[in-house]
Design a protein around this motif. Structure first.
Motif, PDB file in Angstrom:
ATOM      1  N   ARG B 374       1.320  -0.902   0.378  1.00 17.16           N
ATOM      2  CA  ARG B 374      -0.448   0.248  -0.052  1.00 17.16           C
ATOM      3  C   ARG B 374       1.445   1.085  -0.075  1.00 17.16           C
ATOM      4  O   ARG B 374       0.986   2.117  -0.208  1.00 17.16           O
ATOM      5  CB  ARG B 374      -1.157  -0.119   1.106  1.00 17.16           C
ATOM      6  CG  ARG B 374      -1.433  -1.077   1.923  1.00 17.16           C
ATOM      7  CD  ARG B 374      -3.903  -0.630   0.904  1.00 17.16           C
ATOM      8  NE  ARG B 374      -4.650  -1.815   0.638  1.00 17.16           N
ATOM      9  CZ  ARG B 374      -4.721  -2.322   2.250  1.00 17.16           C
ATOM     10  NH1 ARG B 374      -5.103  -1.291   3.310  1.00 17.16           N
ATOM     11  NH2 ARG B 374      -5.487  -3.106   2.024  1.00 17.16           N
ATOM     12  N   LEU B 375       1.456   1.139   1.062  1.00 17.95           N
ATOM     13  CA  LEU B 375       2.795   2.179   0.911  1.00 17.95           C
ATOM     14  C   LEU B 375       3.804   2.389  -0.336  1.00 17.95           C
ATOM     15  O   LEU B 375       4.206   3.687  -0.235  1.00 17.95           O
ATOM     16  CB  LEU B 375       3.265   2.258   2.241  1.00 17.95           C
ATOM     17  CG  LEU B 375       2.989   2.211   4.177  1.00 17.95           C
ATOM     18  CD1 LEU B 375       3.435   1.459   4.325  1.00 17.95           C
ATOM     19  CD2 LEU B 375       2.809   3.612   3.645  1.00 17.95           C
ATOM     20  N   GLY B 376       3.433   1.742  -1.107  1.00 16.88           N
ATOM     21  CA  GLY B 376       5.020   1.670  -2.131  1.00 16.88           C
ATOM     22  C   GLY B 376       6.384   1.576  -2.137  1.00 16.88           C
ATOM     23  O   GLY B 376       7.337   1.483  -2.483  1.00 16.88           O
ATOM     24  N   MET B 377       6.069   0.112  -0.701  1.00 13.35           N
ATOM     25  CA  MET B 377       7.507   0.728  -0.309  1.00 13.35           C
ATOM     26  C   MET B 377       7.893  -0.992  -0.153  1.00 13.35           C
ATOM     27  O   MET B 377       7.282  -2.116  -0.221  1.00 13.35           O
ATOM     28  CB  MET B 377       7.588   0.981   1.545  1.00 13.35           C
ATOM     29  CG  MET B 377       8.360   1.306   2.098  1.00 13.35           C
ATOM     30  SD  MET B 377       7.882   1.761   3.979  1.00 13.35           S
ATOM     31  CE  MET B 377       8.871   1.299   4.678  1.00 13.35           C
ATOM     32  N   ASP B 378       9.427  -1.037  -0.121  1.00 15.91           N
ATOM     33  CA  ASP B 378      10.104  -2.697   0.096  1.00 15.91           C
ATOM     34  C   ASP B 378      10.118  -3.386   1.068  1.00 15.91           C
ATOM     35  O   ASP B 378       9.813  -2.648   2.089  1.00 15.91           O
ATOM     36  CB  ASP B 378      11.697  -3.075  -0.489  1.00 15.91           C
ATOM     37  CG  ASP B 378      11.270  -4.400  -0.087  1.00 15.91           C
ATOM     38  OD1 ASP B 378      12.865  -4.049  -1.537  1.00 15.91           O
ATOM     39  OD2 ASP B 378      12.053  -4.555   0.811  1.00 15.91           O
ATOM     40  N   ALA B 419      17.588  -7.784  -3.281  1.00 22.22           N
ATOM     41  CA  ALA B 419      17.158  -6.018  -4.674  1.00 22.22           C
ATOM     42  C   ALA B 419      17.080  -6.808  -5.832  1.00 22.22           C
ATOM     43  O   ALA B 419      16.207  -5.896  -6.380  1.00 22.22           O
ATOM     44  CB  ALA B 419      18.324  -5.381  -4.139  1.00 22.22           C
ATOM     45  N   LYS B 420      17.621  -7.492  -6.525  1.00 23.45           N
ATOM     46  CA  LYS B 420      17.697  -7.655  -7.690  1.00 23.45           C
ATOM     47  C   LYS B 420      16.465  -9.128  -8.059  1.00 23.45           C
ATOM     48  O   LYS B 420      15.584  -8.581  -9.250  1.00 23.45           O
ATOM     49  CB  LYS B 420      18.791  -8.724  -7.804  1.00 23.45           C
ATOM     50  CG  LYS B 420      20.169  -8.117  -8.287  1.00 23.45           C
ATOM     51  CD  LYS B 420      21.009  -8.597  -9.434  1.00 23.45           C
ATOM     52  CE  LYS B 420      21.663 -10.071  -8.652  1.00 23.45           C
ATOM     53  NZ  LYS B 420      22.430  -9.459  -7.396  1.00 23.45           N
ATOM     54  N   LYS B 421      15.903  -9.546  -6.743  1.00 22.76           N
ATOM     55  CA  LYS B 421      14.675 -10.818  -7.045  1.00 22.76           C
ATOM     56  C   LYS B 421      13.386 -10.105  -6.644  1.00 22.76           C
ATOM     57  O   LYS B 421      12.323 -10.455  -7.254  1.00 22.76           O
ATOM     58  CB  LYS B 421      14.980 -11.659  -5.779  1.00 22.76           C
ATOM     59  CG  LYS B 421      15.932 -12.632  -6.626  1.00 22.76           C
ATOM     60  CD  LYS B 421      16.317 -13.980  -5.594  1.00 22.76           C
ATOM     61  CE  LYS B 421      18.012 -14.750  -6.234  1.00 22.76           C
ATOM     62  NZ  LYS B 421      18.477 -15.366  -5.146  1.00 22.76           N
ATOM     63  N   PRO B 769       6.947  -1.718  -6.147  1.00 22.41           N
ATOM     64  CA  PRO B 769       7.287  -0.762  -5.027  1.00 22.41           C
ATOM     65  C   PRO B 769       7.931   0.715  -6.311  1.00 22.41           C
ATOM     66  O   PRO B 769       9.007   0.845  -6.621  1.00 22.41           O
ATOM     67  CB  PRO B 769       7.567  -0.992  -3.945  1.00 22.41           C
ATOM     68  CG  PRO B 769       8.600  -2.473  -4.032  1.00 22.41           C
ATOM     69  CD  PRO B 769       8.360  -3.316  -5.650  1.00 22.41           C
ATOM     70  N   GLU B 770       7.462   1.813  -5.809  1.00 21.81           N
ATOM     71  CA  GLU B 770       8.186   3.311  -6.337  1.00 21.81           C
ATOM     72  C   GLU B 770       8.719   2.899  -5.819  1.00 21.81           C
ATOM     73  O   GLU B 770      10.273   3.054  -6.188  1.00 21.81           O
ATOM     74  CB  GLU B 770       6.913   3.971  -5.857  1.00 21.81           C
ATOM     75  CG  GLU B 770       5.906   4.295  -6.455  1.00 21.81           C
ATOM     76  CD  GLU B 770       4.812   4.338  -5.805  1.00 21.81           C
ATOM     77  OE1 GLU B 770       3.366   3.514  -6.029  1.00 21.81           O
ATOM     78  OE2 GLU B 770       5.143   4.917  -5.502  1.00 21.81           O
ATOM     79  N   ALA B 771       9.359   2.406  -4.488  1.00 20.75           N
ATOM     80  CA  ALA B 771      10.719   2.991  -3.568  1.00 20.75           C
ATOM     81  C   ALA B 771      11.672   1.564  -3.042  1.00 20.75           C
ATOM     82  O   ALA B 771      11.000   0.904  -2.473  1.00 20.75           O
ATOM     83  CB  ALA B 771      10.505   4.050  -2.141  1.00 20.75           C
ATOM     84  N   HIS B 772      12.356   1.708  -3.406  1.00 24.44           N
ATOM     85  CA  HIS B 772      13.015  -0.015  -3.796  1.00 24.44           C
ATOM     86  C   HIS B 772      13.728   0.446  -2.327  1.00 24.44           C
ATOM     87  O   HIS B 772      14.254   1.353  -2.345  1.00 24.44           O
ATOM     88  CB  HIS B 772      14.212   0.166  -5.241  1.00 24.44           C
ATOM     89  CG  HIS B 772      13.755  -0.788  -6.323  1.00 24.44           C
ATOM     90  ND1 HIS B 772      12.833  -2.016  -5.686  1.00 24.44           N
ATOM     91  CD2 HIS B 772      12.491  -0.968  -7.309  1.00 24.44           C
ATOM     92  CE1 HIS B 772      11.969  -3.336  -6.377  1.00 24.44           C
ATOM     93  NE2 HIS B 772      12.432  -1.924  -7.454  1.00 24.44           N
ATOM     94  N   ALA B 773      14.077  -0.608  -2.245  1.00 27.09           N
ATOM     95  CA  ALA B 773      15.441  -0.701  -1.218  1.00 27.09           C
ATOM     96  C   ALA B 773      17.005  -0.525  -1.772  1.00 27.09           C
ATOM     97  O   ALA B 773      17.144  -0.656  -2.928  1.00 27.09           O
ATOM     98  CB  ALA B 773      15.145  -2.172  -0.459  1.00 27.09           C
ATOM     99  N   ARG B 774      17.462   0.283  -0.474  1.00 31.86           N
ATOM    100  CA  ARG B 774      18.668   0.975  -1.193  1.00 31.86           C
ATOM    101  C   ARG B 774      19.807  -0.230  -1.227  1.00 31.86           C
ATOM    102  O   ARG B 774      19.425  -1.096  -0.374  1.00 31.86           O
ATOM    103  CB  ARG B 774      19.165   2.035  -0.241  1.00 31.86           C
ATOM    104  CG  ARG B 774      19.145   3.472  -0.599  1.00 31.86           C
ATOM    105  CD  ARG B 774      18.018   4.222   0.554  1.00 31.86           C
ATOM    106  NE  ARG B 774      16.200   3.880   0.907  1.00 31.86           N
ATOM    107  CZ  ARG B 774      16.402   3.964   2.366  1.00 31.86           C
ATOM    108  NH1 ARG B 774      17.564   4.865   2.831  1.00 31.86           N
ATOM    109  NH2 ARG B 774      15.124   3.764   2.488  1.00 31.86           N
TER     110      ARG B 774
END
Ligand code: FAD
Ligand code: SF4
Lengths: 326, 774
Positions: B374-378, B419-421, B769-774
């Motif tokens: 919902r948050l567009g978060m990882d 992160a890649k998967k 998600p819009e914001a990916h994990a760094r």
């Protein structure tokens, strides 16, 4: 523990075994690997006074894979591991590999597998369990618990080897009080009979061996089961298929786990010989075949799912055999 | 130091097990032994009108026949809910409950006679669905339930501004889950021998996790002084919670021995083990999360309706745990819980590995995944944002000390190539995450009277230099004997071969509260460390006497005591032992562990308190067959914080075993009831995961030393289980975009969902998600 005791007899020849059988009419059972007989006895199923073991009869252990001859007492593990069998009759080796579990395959025999008692959630239970519910048709009771009726038992035939042998056009040799004879394997199963006793084998008759014709046929076996060991087939399909150019020279399809007997669909596959096997033909065949299946709610998976996977297996099996990725 | 701590030390009792020489209760024989068989109820809820023993009595070899009225005293694992009897008295409450018992000279005679016992029943209304047990009940299962309910326990808790949190939340997520009952399926079925001897003492060899509670139940039911009861625990082939209660059949064997004055053996069949059950409760739960716009959690609400089956067992604890074990590993500023455990006419539910926490954890971790989306978060970022730090207190006053959950998640994320998967694998393949935490020993012992430590260990040194360890902690296969030996060897600086851990025998073992609640390594380990340190002091004194150097200058190492700087003063272990024994002829010591006072002062505040907590973060990768619905779990990266792993070999075994068990509940295991009838009481029909379905497991032990654990250790027995279920379910969502909240995820159910999704507009991967994990 075993409810009541029994006498164990160990004949060393077919003749001697038949002699024992003649001595205890209606009061004996043959014992092969015992992986079906013994769990049954522990549950009070198929109780009997005499067990006649076929263990010591050398003749029944003969295994000549190059000639397609398999004695009734050959363990499934031997079939699973035979490179010759896999090369010539791939579906048979594959069915053996997928039967039961590695340890069970050491004692499970081909003969016992072909004559495996039919199975049902309401039947393969302890004496206590069945008594608590009240016995069903297959167990001397009045009614079936799965499909409400008083005539027909729907227990499923769940042997793995039969369909694979049926698509290879297997014949069996049987010995009885009146001598020995050969007949097609498909005649061992009575499609009209219900799940109580679907086998056509006379009293005292012994299954001696199975023989497979020599011509090279491509085949495969696909099995639906809850786990890759030791579960019984919930639906399985064996397919044998050879092409001549783009046309079918040979096609046979058989099923297990979906009816009271293993099913062979010759009338549906014969008309396809000489024609090309297209995607549409395969789908149409899968549809027609699956209409013949009558799984009921007496195994782990629901009937509609078993039918679905069967159709999927049939189509992907045909695809696999055609594309030669085998 | 010998380096046994932290080493991959094989089980000290391994060789005798793998060579088949280990003696389990079922292997034991006593002279003149009788065999017992229990007559079980064919009805699920019924009054017993009569029991006719006349035909059974005629069977040759029958020595005793028993019904419930003879010993009607109740017992139960919790002092507040003693609602079981050894055989049914007056009425039966589940199909498979014992109504009568037979002892005979052979197993066959006992079975034949048992089958001839005729019981007449008058059926009563059966309660199958827990929802029918919360009200409108016409014939209660137990009279103690309030009003017209079958309620066994109800818990309501509220902390912080819950309504306010949900009111002002930027996002709320709700997950309702349905969970079937699952059972332990330990390899060894329960077995017992009871022998009432001519000396007037009752000795019982039982396959139990808690000899001490069985000891108490035997004394209570038969009104014997405790010193006339002796419980011996032989090898136990797994328990997982299923051998934690004093069990009815154990008391039946004892009763038959009291009646006949002969040893009586009783071995349950696998089917009987299914009826004994005491497994994980079938449950319906609802988890609601409130969060701010940045993903910070602001509130959590949990509801649970728990099917307790026919008796209480550990149920009061279960009811609390379904709520309170959801307050971590995330910081929760507001929390409300409503839990109800009701009786039904199913076999009793009880404690099973990761007791009370698995089902809520599943719904909660799925809710976290939904919230992240919902948050567009990882989802790993959302978790990292909300983790509790080390050295903090939860809002319901759990004291958190060591906590490496952050390190766990970072390790699992890194090793798995997350992160890649994540959201990037092809349709049908997916990766998912789940976290958790668990108690490292329940802080409040079940029995508080008399007041004694939770664990005591005695050490006794022989004149030959061997050290015998006496402990009441039950090794049920998990390796507690090995850990005991390691701890003692480490402190004394001697090779592990010097240490002999004796079996639990209430005549010689000090009290330990047994193997449950993941308490053994922490509590017994601390007690053992203290006992060994006290012994070491005596040995240092002996070394001092021999050398004239002050005792504190000695350190243990290499099977000797040496004084740094004084190479000539090294005293080997045996010499020190002999010196210490001079004049007394004995050398022994004791150590004990009592947990610190913990928890708040509100009702139920002690539930879930523990001197330490384990933490976990798992990542799982799956492959869903789009044609057949079968879920294949390919690999699991299991990061676990058990503090300092005392023996990584055993920790990894616990993690792998937990994953096996958790996958069973997720993918195939269920006690299938048709009304009250159990349809699959066998290991063929109850589908535990087979070896070939097991994924590859990479264990990542990233914890740091716990300040209070023995050598910094925390539990690893139960905490490794809960995260695997949601990690796989979240991976399935990543693979096919379908959320599953009803377990188990059998292939037919997955296929149905796939088909429905196709019909409803096609199957596709969820959006990244819009914001990916760094
Ligand atoms: C846990 C478990 C899982 C299993 N899974 C599978 C599975 O996946 N697939 C599968 O196909 N089977 C399975 N089985 C069933 C069984 O192991 C096999 O079918 C096996 O091949 C039976 O052979 P057997 O020699 O043990 O038969 P037995 O038990 O000895 O005999 C079976 C029947 O055949 C009769 N019989 C045997 N040989 C002869 C003969 N030569 N002439 C006349 N009558 C004979 C016996 O009288 C008996 O009625 C499973 C069994 C168990 C216990
Ligand atoms: S199908 Fe019906 S009659 Fe046959 S075994 Fe099952 S319940 Fe009994």
């Amino acid at each position: 523990m075993l409810a009541e005791g029994f006498d164990l007899h160990r004949p060393s020849s077919v003749a001697e075994a038949l002699e024992f059988a003649g001595r205890f009419p209606g009061e004996f059972r043959y014992l092969a690997g015992g992986t079906d007989v013994l769990p049954g006895l522990f549950h009070g199923l198929g109780a009997t006074r005499h067990l006649i073991s076929l263990q010591d009869i050398a003749e029944l252990r003969a295994f000549v894979p190059e000639e397609g001859r398999i004695g009734a007492m050959v363990p499934l593990g031997t079939l699973a591991e035979s490179p010759e069998l896999r090369a010539r009759f791939p579906a048979v080796a594959e069915a053996a590999r997928q039967a039961a579990s590695p340890n069970l395959r050491n004692s499970s025999t081909l003969g016992g597998n072909l004559l495996l008692d039919t199975r049902c959630t309401y039947y393969n239970q302890s004496a206590f369990w069945r008594e608590a519910l009240g016995y069903c048709l297959k167990n001397g009771g009045e009614e079936c618990r799965v499909v409400q009726n008083r005539e027909r038992c729907y227990a499923a035939y769940c042997g793995d080897l039969a369909p694979s042998l049926l698509v290879h056009d297997a014949r069996i040799e049987v010995a009885g009080p009146k001598g020995r004879h050969l007949r097609p394997l498909k005649d061992l199963y009575d499609p009209q009979a219900d799940g109580r006793t679907p086998f056509r084998l006379g009293p005292g008759e012994i299954l001696l061996s199975v023989s497979l014709p020599h011509e090279k046929v491509r085949s495969t076996y696909l099995k639906l089961r809850a786990r890759s060991a030791p579960d019984f087939p919930e639906a399985s399909v064996a397919i044998a298929l050879t092409l001549e150019g783009k046309k079918l020279r040979e096609l046979r399809v058989a099923a297990s786990g979906v009816a009271t007997v293993p099913l062979l669909f010759e009338d549906l596959t014969l008309p396809l010989i000489g024609h090309a096997m297209t995607e549409e033909v395969a789908r149409d065949l899968a549809e027609k075949v699956s209409r013949r299946l009558h799984p009921v709610t007496n195994t782990a998976f629901p009937p509609d799912y078993r039918k679905h996977v069967f159709r999927h297996f049939l189509m992907s099996g045909i695809h696999e055999l055609q594309s030669g990725t085998h | 130091m010998t380096g046994t701590i932290g080493g991959r030390v094989p089980l000290v009792d391994g060789p005798q097990k793998v060579t088949g020489r280990a003696q389990y209760a079922g292997d034991l024989q006593r002279p003149g032994m009788l065999h017992a068989k229990i007559v079980r109820s064919t009805e699920a809820h019924a009054r017993i009108l009569s029991i006719d023993f006349s035909a059974a009595r005629e069977v040759p070899g029958v020595a005793a026949l028993l019904s419930g009225e003879r010993y009607p005293r109740t017992f139960g694992v919790l002092p507040i809910t003693q609602d079981e009897t050894l055989l049914a008295v007056g009425k039966v409450r589940y199909r498979g409950e014992g109504v009568a018992a037979v002892a005979a000279t052979t197993v066959e005679a006992a079975e034949r006679a048992a089958r001839l016992v005729k019981v007449e029943y008058e059926p009563l209304p059966e309660y199958d669905d827990p929802r029918d047990s919360t009200g409108g009940v016409t014939v209660k299962i137990h009279d103690e339930s309030p009003g017209s309910t079958n309620l066994q326990k109800e818990v309501r808790q509220e902390f912080g501004p819950v309504d306010e949190a949900f009111h002002s939340a930027a996002h709320t997520v709700e997950v309702s889950g349905t969970f079937q009952g699952v059972t332990h399926a330990a390899l060894e079925p329960h077995a017992v021998i009871a022998e009432y001897g001519p000396d007037g003492r009752l000795t019982v060899w039982a396959s139990t996790q808690v000899p001490h509670y069985l000891h108490r139940a035997l004394a209570r039911v038969f009104d014997l002084p405790a010193h006339r009861v002796r419980v011996i625990k032989p090898e136990v082939g797994g328990g997982f919670g299923g051998k934690g209660d004093p069990m009815p059949h154990e008391l039946v064997a004892a009763a038959l021995s009291l009646e006949t004055r002969r040893p009586v053996k009783l071995v349950l069949s696998r089917e009987e083990v299914f009826y004994l059950n005491h497994g994980r409760h079938p449950t319906r739960n609802k988890v609601r999360l409130a969060a701010g716009a940045d993903g910070t959690l602001t509130g959590l609400e949990v509801e649970a309706l728990i099917d307790g089956g026919a008796s209480s067992s550990f149920g009061t604890v279960t009811t609390y745990y379904n709520g309170v074990l959801s307050v971590g590993p995330y910081r929760i500023p507001a929390f409300r819980y409503h839990g109800q455990r009701v009786y039904t006419n199913h076999p009793p539910s009880g404690a099973m590995r990761a007791h009370g926490s698995v089902n809520t954890r599943y719904s909660l971790e799925v809710a976290m995944d939904i919230l992240a989306e919902r948050l567009g978060m990882d989802p790993t970022e959302l978790r990292l944002r909300n983790f509790l730090p080390p050295n903090t207190t939860t809002l319901n006053e759990f004291r958190i000390t060591s906590n490496s959950v952050r390190e766990c998640l970072l390790a699992a994320r890194e090793r798995s190539g997350w992160a890649k998967k994540f959201r990037s694998l092809p349709l049908g393949q997916g990766i998912g995450v789940g976290c958790g935490f668990f108690i490292s020993g329940s802080n409040s012992p079940i029995h508080f009277t008399p007041k004694f430590p939770q664990s005591t260990v005695h050490l006794k040194v022989d004149v030959d230099g061997g050290v015998t360890v006496h402990s009441g902690a039950a090794d049920i296969g998990q390796g507690s004997q090995t850990v005991l030996a390691q701890v003692v060897a480490e402190v004394l600086g001697v090779p592990i071969e010097r240490i002999h851990v004796s079996e639990v025998d209430t005549d010689t073992s000090p009290v330990d509260l047994g193997s449950y609640s993941s308490r053994v390594t922490f509590m017994m380990g601390n007690a053992a460390e203290r006992a060994a340190r006290s012994l070491l002091e005596q040995l240092k004194k002996a070394a001092s006497d021999l050398t004239g150097l002050p005792a504190p200058s000695f350190v243990p190492a290499g099977d000797a005591l040496s004084a740094p700087g004084h190479p000539e003063a090294t005293i080997d272990f045996l010499t020190a032992v002999h010196k210490a024994m001079e004049h007394s002829g004995a050398l022994q010591s004791s150590g004990s562990y009592e947990s610190p006072p913990l928890g708040g002062s509100f009702k139920g505040a002690k539930a879930g308190t523990s001197p330490a907590y384990s933490f976990s973060a798992y990542v799982a990768q799956v492959d869903v067959d789009l044609d057949t619905g079968r879920i294949g779990v390919g690999k699991v990266w299991a990061a676990f914080d058990c503090g300092t792993p005392l023996n990584p070999l055993l920790v990894e075994g616990q993690i792998e075993g937990s994953i096996h068990m958790g996958l069973g509940q997720l993918l195939g295991e269920e006690l299938r009831y048709r009304k009250t009838r159990l349809m699959n009481p066998s290991l063929l029909d109850y589908k535990t995961v087979s070896a070939t379905e097991m994924p590859e497991v990479e264990c990542l032990l990233v914890g740091k030393a716990d300040p209070e654990g023995p050598f910094g250790a925390k539990e690893a027995g139960e905490g490794p289980l809960p995260p695997i279920l949601p990690a796989v379910a979240n991976a399935v969502y990543d693979a096919i975009g379908i959320r599953f909240t009803d377990l188990p995820l059998t292939p037919d159910r997955v296929w149905r969902a796939l088909r429905d999704a196709e019909k409803a507009g096609g199957l596709r991967k969820p959006r990244p998600p819009e914001a990916h994990a760094r």
